[in-house]
Write a protein that holds these residues in place. Structure first.
Motif, mmCIF file in Angstrom:
data_model
loop_
_atom_site.group_PDB
_atom_site.id
_atom_site.type_symbol
_atom_site.label_atom_id
_atom_site.label_comp_id
_atom_site.label_asym_id
_atom_site.label_seq_id
_atom_site.Cartn_x
_atom_site.Cartn_y
_atom_site.Cartn_z
ATOM 1 N N ILE A 288 0.859 -1.190 0.000
ATOM 2 C CA ILE A 288 0.000 0.000 0.000
ATOM 3 C C ILE A 288 0.894 1.239 0.000
ATOM 4 C CG2 ILE A 288 -1.746 1.296 1.268
ATOM 5 C CD1 ILE A 288 -2.810 -1.261 0.124
ATOM 6 N N THR A 289 0.660 2.147 -0.915
ATOM 7 C CA THR A 289 1.475 3.357 -1.013
ATOM 8 C C THR A 289 0.891 4.474 -0.166
ATOM 9 O OG1 THR A 289 0.247 4.236 -2.910
ATOM 10 C CG2 THR A 289 2.055 2.706 -3.384
ATOM 11 N N ASP A 290 1.710 5.492 0.082
ATOM 12 C CA ASP A 290 1.229 6.669 0.816
ATOM 13 C C ASP A 290 0.079 7.342 0.066
ATOM 14 O OD1 ASP A 290 3.095 6.228 2.748
ATOM 15 O OD2 ASP A 290 4.402 7.915 2.209
ATOM 16 N N LYS A 291 0.158 7.319 -1.247
ATOM 17 C CA LYS A 291 -0.895 7.933 -2.057
ATOM 18 C C LYS A 291 -2.225 7.229 -1.833
ATOM 19 C CE LYS A 291 0.129 9.376 -6.152
ATOM 20 N NZ LYS A 291 0.450 9.453 -7.608
ATOM 21 N N GLN A 292 -2.198 5.905 -1.748
ATOM 22 C CA GLN A 292 -3.421 5.148 -1.494
ATOM 23 C C GLN A 292 -3.982 5.450 -0.108
ATOM 24 O OE1 GLN A 292 -1.359 1.406 -2.788
ATOM 25 N NE2 GLN A 292 -3.374 0.882 -3.610
ATOM 26 N N VAL A 293 -3.103 5.579 0.860
ATOM 27 C CA VAL A 293 -3.528 5.896 2.223
ATOM 28 C C VAL A 293 -4.232 7.252 2.255
ATOM 29 C CG1 VAL A 293 -2.738 6.439 4.563
ATOM 30 C CG2 VAL A 293 -1.770 4.481 3.341
ATOM 31 N N PHE B 276 -0.916 3.899 11.269
ATOM 32 C CA PHE B 276 -0.216 3.122 10.250
ATOM 33 C C PHE B 276 1.300 3.344 10.247
ATOM 34 C CE2 PHE B 276 -4.397 4.365 8.153
ATOM 35 C CZ PHE B 276 -5.078 3.288 8.685
ATOM 36 N N ASN B 277 1.775 4.168 11.186
ATOM 37 C CA ASN B 277 3.199 4.476 11.305
ATOM 38 C C ASN B 277 3.775 4.996 9.990
ATOM 39 O OD1 ASN B 277 5.588 4.703 12.783
ATOM 40 N ND2 ASN B 277 6.308 2.678 12.129
ATOM 41 N N ARG B 278 3.058 5.910 9.367
ATOM 42 C CA ARG B 278 3.504 6.511 8.107
ATOM 43 C C ARG B 278 3.682 8.014 8.272
ATOM 44 N NH1 ARG B 278 2.434 3.783 2.952
ATOM 45 N NH2 ARG B 278 1.810 1.626 3.368
ATOM 46 N N LEU C 237 -12.062 1.659 5.106
ATOM 47 C CA LEU C 237 -10.688 1.358 5.511
ATOM 48 C C LEU C 237 -10.243 -0.042 5.094
ATOM 49 C CD1 LEU C 237 -10.611 2.845 9.141
ATOM 50 C CD2 LEU C 237 -9.735 3.885 7.046
ATOM 51 N N TRP C 238 -11.178 -0.886 4.734
ATOM 52 C CA TRP C 238 -10.832 -2.261 4.359
ATOM 53 C C TRP C 238 -9.806 -2.316 3.236
ATOM 54 C CZ3 TRP C 238 -16.011 -5.504 4.197
ATOM 55 C CH2 TRP C 238 -16.466 -5.673 5.501
ATOM 56 N N SER C 239 -9.879 -1.343 2.341
ATOM 57 C CA SER C 239 -8.974 -1.358 1.186
ATOM 58 C C SER C 239 -7.505 -1.193 1.584
ATOM 59 C CB SER C 239 -9.359 -0.249 0.201
ATOM 60 O OG SER C 239 -9.248 1.024 0.816
ATOM 61 N N LEU C 240 -7.271 -0.769 2.826
ATOM 62 C CA LEU C 240 -5.886 -0.608 3.283
ATOM 63 C C LEU C 240 -5.295 -1.919 3.771
ATOM 64 C CD1 LEU C 240 -6.105 2.818 5.141
ATOM 65 C CD2 LEU C 240 -5.366 2.339 2.797
ATOM 66 N N GLY C 241 -6.095 -2.968 3.794
ATOM 67 C CA GLY C 241 -5.589 -4.313 4.068
ATOM 68 C C GLY C 241 -4.792 -4.455 5.348
ATOM 69 N N ASP C 242 -3.565 -4.963 5.208
ATOM 70 C CA ASP C 242 -2.719 -5.251 6.363
ATOM 71 C C ASP C 242 -2.286 -4.008 7.125
ATOM 72 O OD1 ASP C 242 -2.911 -7.914 5.748
ATOM 73 O OD2 ASP C 242 -0.977 -8.029 4.707
ATOM 74 N N GLU C 243 -2.491 -2.830 6.543
ATOM 75 C CA GLU C 243 -2.146 -1.599 7.254
ATOM 76 C C GLU C 243 -2.938 -1.484 8.560
ATOM 77 O OE1 GLU C 243 0.219 0.902 6.377
ATOM 78 O OE2 GLU C 243 0.781 -0.821 5.151
ATOM 79 N N LEU C 244 -4.132 -2.055 8.585
ATOM 80 C CA LEU C 244 -4.978 -1.976 9.773
ATOM 81 C C LEU C 244 -4.344 -2.688 10.967
ATOM 82 C CD1 LEU C 244 -8.548 -2.580 8.281
ATOM 83 C CD2 LEU C 244 -7.212 -0.472 8.382
ATOM 84 N N ASP C 245 -3.488 -3.668 10.694
ATOM 85 C CA ASP C 245 -2.848 -4.416 11.777
ATOM 86 C C ASP C 245 -1.776 -3.606 12.497
ATOM 87 O OD1 ASP C 245 -4.394 -6.667 11.247
ATOM 88 O OD2 ASP C 245 -2.968 -7.400 9.745
ATOM 89 N N LYS C 246 -1.411 -2.455 11.924
ATOM 90 C CA LYS C 246 -0.367 -1.630 12.532
ATOM 91 C C LYS C 246 -0.902 -0.711 13.633
ATOM 92 C CE LYS C 246 2.359 -1.431 8.243
ATOM 93 N NZ LYS C 246 2.936 -0.528 7.212
ATOM 94 N N ARG C 247 -2.205 -0.598 13.732
ATOM 95 C CA ARG C 247 -2.793 0.314 14.723
ATOM 96 C C ARG C 247 -2.452 -0.142 16.140
ATOM 97 N NH1 ARG C 247 -7.260 -1.652 17.361
ATOM 98 N NH2 ARG C 247 -8.051 -3.656 16.607
#
Length: 272
Positions: free
Chosen positions: A5-10, A158-160, A216-226
């Motif tokens: 997942i890119t920053d642009k997508q986020v 997401f630590n971004r 938020l589902w489209s962010l996939g595994d990014e959700l696990d970083k919360r």
């Protein structure tokens, strides 16, 4: 392997998300519980000659003053007590306010134990709740800029470290019109509830939260970083029945962790 997942997508996901959370939080923040009382209670006694009627009017005035003083002492947006609260106290109020609704909804799938914990809705609901809370405390810290709220959520959840230019909507996948339409769709239930009932109902709030979670589902595994709950909360969450209680306590703990990280980010990025 899934594509990264890119920053642009986020940013593409978070910009309409932030716009959608703002109306809901503004409705809660600007709600003045004194309004109905002030409209319902008489502001003065009707002039009468009868001694008993005058005495009754005097009693009514006294009751009105005491009621309004009592309401003003309640720590709720719009009251005198709220104005005297510190920013930290308001932050804690929002953590509790948001937590009562979003955390409970996020923990309900825990009734099914391990199977339910594998469903994306639970993680997405919890992430949406944390993002909603972060938007609320950002406003209490004077951060009203949409781009800064996007950067806050992206960092804490997401630590971004999102580039300010990108967070402002330059270079994302949505045009201004598309962004407006996406945000409007997320708040459809709130708007419909206001039109039909004159207020945002609990049911409408739950539906709106689910819409926010779905985006938020489209962010996939990014959700696990919360921010997550304690390890023992997660362990107990795999057990049937008591999993809901464990998930609830875990998400409350996670929400507080997110708030702590959010305050730290806000202190380092004060509004200009």
């Amino acid at each position: 392997m899934a594509d990264r997942i890119t920053d642009k997508q986020v940013v593409t996901v978070l910009r309409p998300f932030v716009r959608a959370t703002t109306p809901m939080l503004d409705a809660l923040r600007d709600a003045n519980p004194l309004g109905a009382a002030r409209r319902a209670l008489p502001t003065h006694a009707t002039p009468v000659d009868h001694e008993d009627a005058q005495e009754l009017a005097k009693v009514k005035r006294g009751l009105r003053r005491r009621l309004l003083r009592g309401l003003e002492s309640v720590q709720f947006p719009g009251t005198t007590a709220w104005e005297t609260m510190t920013v930290d106290q308001r932050d804690r109020w929002w953590v509790n306010r948001v937590g009562r609704v979003t955390v409970l909804l996020a923990s309900i799938p825990g009734l099914g134990g391990a199977l339910a914990d594998r469903l994306p809705i639970q993680n997405a609901l919890a992430t949406a709740g944390q993002a909603l809370m972060l938007t609320a405390i950002a406003a209490e810290h004077g951060v009203t800029d949409q781009a800064e709220r996007v950067r806050l959520i992206a960092k804490v959840l997401f630590n971004r470290d999102i580039d300010p230019h990108l967070a402002a909507g330059h270079g994302d996948h949505l045009t201004p019109a598309q962004e407006t339409e996406a945000a409007k769709k997320l708040t459809e239930d709130l708007d419909e509830s206001t039109k039909r009932h004159g207020k945002v109902t609990v049911k409408a709030t739950a539906r709106a939260l689910r819409r926010l979670a779905q985006t938020l589902w489209s962010l996939g595994d990014e959700l696990d970083k919360r921010p997550q709950g304690r390890f023992y909360h997660r362990a107990l969450g795999y057990l049937p029945i008591i999993g809901m209680a464990a998930d609830y306590l875990g998400e409350r703990s996670a929400l507080k962790r997110a708030a702590k990280k959010g305050r730290k980010w806000l202190a380092a990025h004060p509004p200009t």
